[in-house]
Scaffold this motif. Structure first.
Motif, PDB file in Angstrom:
ATOM      1  N   ALA A  77      -5.161   0.676  -3.396  1.00 24.26           N
ATOM      2  CA  ALA A  77      -3.852   0.178  -2.965  1.00 24.26           C
ATOM      3  C   ALA A  77      -3.568  -1.213  -3.513  1.00 24.26           C
ATOM      4  CB  ALA A  77      -3.767   0.163  -1.434  1.00 24.26           C
ATOM      5  N   ARG A  78      -4.612  -1.953  -3.836  1.00 19.88           N
ATOM      6  CA  ARG A  78      -4.411  -3.278  -4.436  1.00 19.88           C
ATOM      7  C   ARG A  78      -3.716  -3.172  -5.794  1.00 19.88           C
ATOM      8  NH1 ARG A  78      -7.507  -7.266  -1.894  1.00 19.88           N
ATOM      9  NH2 ARG A  78      -9.143  -6.502  -0.516  1.00 19.88           N
ATOM     10  N   ALA A  79      -3.858  -2.023  -6.428  1.00 22.11           N
ATOM     11  CA  ALA A  79      -3.199  -1.809  -7.718  1.00 22.11           C
ATOM     12  C   ALA A  79      -1.881  -1.062  -7.555  1.00 22.11           C
ATOM     13  CB  ALA A  79      -4.126  -1.017  -8.655  1.00 22.11           C
ATOM     14  N   GLY A  80      -1.448  -0.848  -6.306  1.00 19.80           N
ATOM     15  CA  GLY A  80      -0.263  -0.053  -6.027  1.00 19.80           C
ATOM     16  C   GLY A  80       1.037  -0.674  -6.504  1.00 19.80           C
ATOM     17  N   SER A  81       2.083   0.132  -6.516  1.00 20.11           N
ATOM     18  CA  SER A  81       3.365  -0.253  -7.100  1.00 20.11           C
ATOM     19  C   SER A  81       4.370  -0.818  -6.103  1.00 20.11           C
ATOM     20  CB  SER A  81       3.986   0.969  -7.796  1.00 20.11           C
ATOM     21  OG  SER A  81       3.103   1.498  -8.756  1.00 20.11           O
ATOM     22  N   PHE A  82       3.989  -0.914  -4.826  1.00 22.56           N
ATOM     23  CA  PHE A  82       4.895  -1.459  -3.812  1.00 22.56           C
ATOM     24  C   PHE A  82       4.132  -2.426  -2.913  1.00 22.56           C
ATOM     25  CE2 PHE A  82       6.834   2.561  -4.977  1.00 22.56           C
ATOM     26  CZ  PHE A  82       8.177   2.227  -5.081  1.00 22.56           C
ATOM     27  N   GLU A  83       4.860  -3.385  -2.364  1.00 14.39           N
ATOM     28  CA  GLU A  83       4.254  -4.297  -1.409  1.00 14.39           C
ATOM     29  C   GLU A  83       5.200  -4.548  -0.243  1.00 14.39           C
ATOM     30  OE1 GLU A  83       3.453  -8.109  -3.077  1.00 14.39           O
ATOM     31  OE2 GLU A  83       5.506  -8.464  -3.741  1.00 14.39           O
ATOM     32  N   LEU A  84       4.587  -4.743   0.901  1.00 16.91           N
ATOM     33  CA  LEU A  84       5.332  -5.071   2.117  1.00 16.91           C
ATOM     34  C   LEU A  84       4.982  -6.500   2.493  1.00 16.91           C
ATOM     35  CD1 LEU A  84       5.914  -2.830   5.167  1.00 16.91           C
ATOM     36  CD2 LEU A  84       4.980  -5.112   5.531  1.00 16.91           C
ATOM     37  N   LYS A  85       5.994  -7.335   2.603  1.00 15.08           N
ATOM     38  CA  LYS A  85       5.789  -8.754   2.911  1.00 15.08           C
ATOM     39  C   LYS A  85       6.799  -9.218   3.953  1.00 15.08           C
ATOM     40  CE  LYS A  85       2.586  -9.705  -0.245  1.00 15.08           C
ATOM     41  NZ  LYS A  85       1.233 -10.159   0.092  1.00 15.08           N
ATOM     42  N   ALA A  86       6.410 -10.247   4.681  1.00 11.41           N
ATOM     43  CA  ALA A  86       7.337 -10.887   5.612  1.00 11.41           C
ATOM     44  C   ALA A  86       8.002 -12.076   4.931  1.00 11.41           C
ATOM     45  CB  ALA A  86       6.595 -11.351   6.859  1.00 11.41           C
ATOM     46  N   THR A  87       9.145 -12.497   5.459  1.00 12.74           N
ATOM     47  CA  THR A  87       9.861 -13.670   4.945  1.00 12.74           C
ATOM     48  C   THR A  87       9.404 -14.893   5.730  1.00 12.74           C
ATOM     49  OG1 THR A  87      11.773 -12.245   4.525  1.00 12.74           O
ATOM     50  CG2 THR A  87      12.126 -14.623   4.440  1.00 12.74           C
ATOM     51  N   PRO A  88       8.691 -15.837   5.087  1.00 13.22           N
ATOM     52  CA  PRO A  88       8.109 -16.972   5.818  1.00 13.22           C
ATOM     53  C   PRO A  88       9.125 -17.755   6.630  1.00 13.22           C
ATOM     54  CG  PRO A  88       7.238 -16.873   3.586  1.00 13.22           C
ATOM     55  CD  PRO A  88       8.345 -15.861   3.658  1.00 13.22           C
ATOM     56  N   GLU A  89      10.318 -17.989   6.086  1.00 10.13           N
ATOM     57  CA  GLU A  89      11.324 -18.784   6.787  1.00 10.13           C
ATOM     58  C   GLU A  89      11.741 -18.134   8.106  1.00 10.13           C
ATOM     59  OE1 GLU A  89      11.338 -19.592   2.480  1.00 10.13           O
ATOM     60  OE2 GLU A  89      11.544 -17.775   3.683  1.00 10.13           O
ATOM     61  N   LYS A  90      11.843 -16.810   8.107  1.00  9.84           N
ATOM     62  CA  LYS A  90      12.227 -16.107   9.332  1.00  9.84           C
ATOM     63  C   LYS A  90      11.069 -16.040  10.322  1.00  9.84           C
ATOM     64  CE  LYS A  90      15.812 -13.208   7.202  1.00  9.84           C
ATOM     65  NZ  LYS A  90      16.284 -11.826   6.949  1.00  9.84           N
ATOM     66  N   CYS A  91       9.864 -15.807   9.792  1.00 15.34           N
ATOM     67  CA  CYS A  91       8.698 -15.699  10.671  1.00 15.34           C
ATOM     68  C   CYS A  91       8.370 -17.028  11.351  1.00 15.34           C
ATOM     69  CB  CYS A  91       7.484 -15.214   9.879  1.00 15.34           C
ATOM     70  SG  CYS A  91       7.578 -13.479   9.377  1.00 15.34           S
ATOM     71  N   ALA A  92       8.716 -18.144  10.712  1.00 14.62           N
ATOM     72  CA  ALA A  92       8.426 -19.458  11.274  1.00 14.62           C
ATOM     73  C   ALA A  92       9.156 -19.671  12.597  1.00 14.62           C
ATOM     74  CB  ALA A  92       8.809 -20.547  10.279  1.00 14.62           C
ATOM     75  N   LYS A  93      10.267 -18.986  12.779  1.00 16.44           N
ATOM     76  CA  LYS A  93      11.061 -19.135  13.996  1.00 16.44           C
ATOM     77  C   LYS A  93      10.714 -18.085  15.062  1.00 16.44           C
ATOM     78  CE  LYS A  93      14.927 -20.720  11.113  1.00 16.44           C
ATOM     79  NZ  LYS A  93      16.321 -20.447  10.691  1.00 16.44           N
ATOM     80  N   CYS A  94       9.823 -17.153  14.705  1.00 13.43           N
ATOM     81  CA  CYS A  94       9.512 -16.040  15.614  1.00 13.43           C
ATOM     82  C   CYS A  94       8.492 -16.455  16.664  1.00 13.43           C
ATOM     83  CB  CYS A  94       8.981 -14.853  14.815  1.00 13.43           C
ATOM     84  SG  CYS A  94       8.511 -13.437  15.827  1.00 13.43           S
ATOM     85  N   THR A  95       8.694 -16.049  17.886  1.00 11.56           N
ATOM     86  CA  THR A  95       7.763 -16.355  18.976  1.00 11.56           C
ATOM     87  C   THR A  95       7.206 -15.097  19.642  1.00 11.56           C
ATOM     88  OG1 THR A  95       9.609 -16.481  20.550  1.00 11.56           O
ATOM     89  CG2 THR A  95       8.911 -18.539  19.487  1.00 11.56           C
ATOM     90  N   THR A  96       7.692 -13.926  19.223  1.00 15.95           N
ATOM     91  CA  THR A  96       7.298 -12.682  19.892  1.00 15.95           C
ATOM     92  C   THR A  96       6.101 -12.002  19.243  1.00 15.95           C
ATOM     93  OG1 THR A  96       8.802 -11.329  18.551  1.00 15.95           O
ATOM     94  CG2 THR A  96       9.679 -12.298  20.585  1.00 15.95           C
ATOM     95  N   LEU A  97       5.938 -12.163  17.930  1.00 11.95           N
ATOM     96  CA  LEU A  97       4.893 -11.491  17.153  1.00 11.95           C
ATOM     97  C   LEU A  97       4.909  -9.978  17.408  1.00 11.95           C
ATOM     98  CD1 LEU A  97       2.787 -12.560  15.106  1.00 11.95           C
ATOM     99  CD2 LEU A  97       1.070 -12.370  16.907  1.00 11.95           C
ATOM    100  N   SER A  98       6.137  -9.446  17.508  1.00 13.76           N
ATOM    101  CA  SER A  98       6.296  -8.012  17.795  1.00 13.76           C
ATOM    102  C   SER A  98       5.731  -7.139  16.691  1.00 13.76           C
ATOM    103  CB  SER A  98       7.775  -7.693  17.986  1.00 13.76           C
ATOM    104  OG  SER A  98       8.329  -8.438  19.037  1.00 13.76           O
ATOM    105  N   CYS A  99       5.707  -7.649  15.465  1.00 12.03           N
ATOM    106  CA  CYS A  99       5.193  -6.867  14.340  1.00 12.03           C
ATOM    107  C   CYS A  99       3.744  -6.469  14.588  1.00 12.03           C
ATOM    108  CB  CYS A  99       5.319  -7.646  13.034  1.00 12.03           C
ATOM    109  SG  CYS A  99       4.517  -9.269  13.057  1.00 12.03           S
ATOM    110  N   TYR A 100       2.973  -7.358  15.218  1.00 10.00           N
ATOM    111  CA  TYR A 100       1.566  -7.084  15.490  1.00 10.00           C
ATOM    112  C   TYR A 100       1.356  -6.489  16.879  1.00 10.00           C
ATOM    113  CZ  TYR A 100      -3.404  -7.704  16.296  1.00 10.00           C
ATOM    114  OH  TYR A 100      -4.723  -7.477  16.593  1.00 10.00           O
ATOM    115  N   LYS A 101       2.021  -7.061  17.879  1.00  4.11           N
ATOM    116  CA  LYS A 101       1.795  -6.631  19.262  1.00  4.11           C
ATOM    117  C   LYS A 101       2.504  -5.332  19.607  1.00  4.11           C
ATOM    118  CE  LYS A 101       1.237 -11.360  21.018  1.00  4.11           C
ATOM    119  NZ  LYS A 101       1.784 -12.394  21.946  1.00  4.11           N
TER     120      LYS A 101
END
Length: 455
Positions: A178-202
């Motif tokens: 998968a490290r050589a895969g053709s797609f990646e999923l990433k978060a946007t740092p500017e938006k995550c900096a304001k997040c307090t819920t961490l719903s993506c993980y929890k």
């Protein structure tokens, strides 16, 4: 960094409304999971209760002629998406939902899980040849039932997808590929900096938390993400981006290289060598000579010797190359092994696909023939081949050529990003490039020799 994030945003596939709506809907990934689970159940039934010969069993053809050849291609194109819809993962979720006690992952697994995966992968390959698992429908069925047992136990006792992350041998393979895969999923740092819920993980009302224990805001690798879509559903800020990328790009920027992951990369090369050698027409002659040399006709002994040598030689070659690079770049041999072992992943992928291409194209019709047989119709034809052997060889050579080019370029990019001195780059690049060329040449030679059929 801002410019880079903007570039990713411009290529964010979640800007496509249909795709975004589908991934956020209740139909994803269930629309893929349930049909796959049904097909998998039928395959297990066929393996255990269907015809006793591989030639007539749809379970054998469906598993080893169709699915196994396609899986590395799926990893290359879609990363670990298969792990998100895998029937074992679905079973894990069901067991966990109804009887799971959700204990935390043992520290031992967190620390040594990748080594366990390495060991399991080696043992399963060894067992296949010693006990004839692939050629035996019942053997393949028992292997799947053993995995199912492990999945049920893991799902019943431990949280999330502990099996997939820390124990699954296919998960280890997919983690590298998968490290050589053709797609990646990433978060946007500017938006995550304001997040307090961490719903993506929890997790949240729309979906559970990340089943693979990943936090998108800090995730810098696709080796564990299975594109399940939970974080996309749960994120209140639409921070998650899904973007295409140049295959192998992630390998150029490994921040914390791990010896055990590079060890798996070189071991996979040895396993491909074993798979090729044991299917050659000259394999029996090689066995006869080995039997005479060691004084026994026990296949258990002779194959184990062959297997150990095939595993050890590539590992020794990478260690020797790492030592040679040490003379120029002054890094430790272990450090060079860990960092530049990742560069072998493109060649691993190519060699794996090239080997399996033979089964897919030389025996592909057997999937249809055995399926018809399972449904009560007799349809075996004169040949199971989809194309000629000459065409298969040309495709194999092409894949190996691409794999060699991809691995050599990856070595170049790793050296360029790690060393700022051009002389150190060159002194590091040259030994590993030579190793990759040698491994590529061995693969080409093996694919030039006639291979035996599986079905």
């Amino acid at each position: 960094m801002a410019k880079n994030n903007q570039t990713k945003a411009n290529h964010n596939l979640l800007r496509i409304s249909f795709l975004s709506s589908f991934i956020k809907s209740k139909w994803f990934p269930g629309l893929f999971q349930w049909p796959i689970l049904i097909i998998f159940s039928f395959i297990v039934y066929e393996l255990m209760a269907g015809p006793g010969t591989a030639h007539d069993n749809f379970g054998t053809a469906g598993t080893w002629v169709l699915w196994w050849p396609l899986i590395p291609l799926i990893f290359l194109v879609f990363g670990r998406f298969w792990c998100g819809v895998c029937p074992f993962a679905t079973l894990n979720d069901l067991v966990q939902k109804y009887v799971g006690v959700n204990y935390q992952v043992p520290k031992f697994l967190k620390k040594y899980g990748i080594w366990l995966i390495d060991i399991f992968f080696i043992l399963i390959t060894w067992s296949d040849h010693v006990f004839g698992i692939v050629e035996s429908p019942r053997g393949s069925g028992v292997l799947l039932l053993m995995i199912i047992t492990g999945v049920i136990i893991s799902g019943a006792f431990f949280e999330r997808r502990t099996w997939c992350r820390y124990l699954c041998f296919l998960g280890g393979l997919s983690s590298n590929y998968a490290r050589a895969g053709s797609f990646e999923l990433k978060a946007t740092p500017e938006k995550c900096a304001k997040c307090t819920t961490l719903s993506c993980y929890k997790g949240g009302e729309k979906a559970p938390g990340c089943p693979m224990f990943e936090v998108p805001r800090t995730m810098d690798s696709m080796s564990k993400c299975n594109f399940c879509g939970h974080c996309i559903k749960n994120c209140p800020n639409d921070s998650i981006q899904l973007s295409p990328r140049v295959p192998t790009r992630e390998l150029w920027f490994i921040k914390n290289p791990k010896f055990e992951e590079s060890f798996l990369a070189i071991v996979i090369m040895g396993i491909v060598f074993v798979q090729n050698i044991t299917m050659l027409d000259i394999w029996q002659e090689m066995l006869n000579r080995l039997e005479s040399f060691v004084g026994t006709d026990s296949y258990f002994v002779t194959f184990t010797i062959t297997f150990v040598i095939a595993m050890a030689l590539p590992v020794f070659a990478l260690l020797l190359t790492s030592w040679a690079a040490k003379q120029g770049n002054k890094e430790s041999a272990a450090g060079n092994f860990a960092r530049f072992g990742y560069a072998l992943i493109p060649l691993d992928l190519a060699a794996h696909m090239a080997h399996n291409l033979f089964h897919l194209l030389a025996e592909g019709k057997s999937v249809f023939y055995t399926l018809m047989g399972a449904l009560g119709y007799s349809s075996h034809g004169a040949s199971a081949a989809l194309v000629s052997n000459g065409t298969i060889q040309l495709l194999q050579f092409g894949l190996i050529g691409l794999g060699v080019a991809g691995s050599i370029y990856t070595v170049y990019r790793i050296a360029k990003n790690h060393f700022k001195d051009p002389q150190l780059e060159w002194k590091t690049f040259l030994p590993f490039a030579i190793l990759i060329l040698i491994l590529g040449a061995i693969n080409i030679y093996l694919f030039m020799l006639p291979m035996a059929m599986r079905m």
